[in-house]
Design an enzyme around this catalytic site. Structure first.
Site, PDB file in Angstrom:
ATOM      1  CB  CYS A 284      -0.887  -0.022   1.248  1.00 58.67           C
ATOM      2  SG  CYS A 284      -1.774   1.515   1.553  1.00 58.67           S
ATOM      3  CB  SER A 285       1.144   4.108  -2.336  1.00 60.13           C
ATOM      4  OG  SER A 285      -0.195   4.562  -2.344  1.00 60.13           O
TER       5      SER A 285
END
Length: 116
Positions: free
Chosen positions: A12-13
């Protein structure tokens, strides 16, 4: 359980950005890969208390499990929602940063600065 930790998903960024921001601020939290080591229901209740939010607010509504488990049903109890998140950790919003008995969701990552 360590005092400073992040419930992290490296894919997840926002989670990666939150961890980077913490490290830039000389914070080295315990990194909990919560998809591999999901919190149990009691740990989730503790996190929700620190976050000061109801279980439904921590749900990721876009995950397939959300629909499959019928979690949009307003009749689902808080306990049912917590149990669903414990059994299906993809439903847990991320990242969650815990520091000195307080917690915040790192969306946006700068949210974590509020509790340092």
């Amino acid at each position: 359980m360590k005092n400073t930790r992040i419930y992290h998903n490296p894919r997840c960024s926002k989670s990666r950005g939150t961890l980077e921001l913490l490290q830039e601020n000389s914070i080295q939290p315990e990194v909990i890969l919560y998809l591999d080591n999901p919190p149990d229901a009691d740990e989730l209740r503790s996190l929700l208390s620190m976050l000061d939010m109801p279980p439904r607010a921590l749900l990721r509504t876009g995950e397939s499990e959300y629909a499959e488990l019928g979690l949009a049903d307003p009749g689902k109890s808080d306990d049912e929602i917590v149990e669903a998140m414990a059994a299906h950790p993809r439903l847990i919003e991320r990242p969650i940063f815990v520091h000195n008995g307080r917690a915040v969701i790192g969306r946006p990552p700068e949210n974590v600065l509020r509790i340092l």
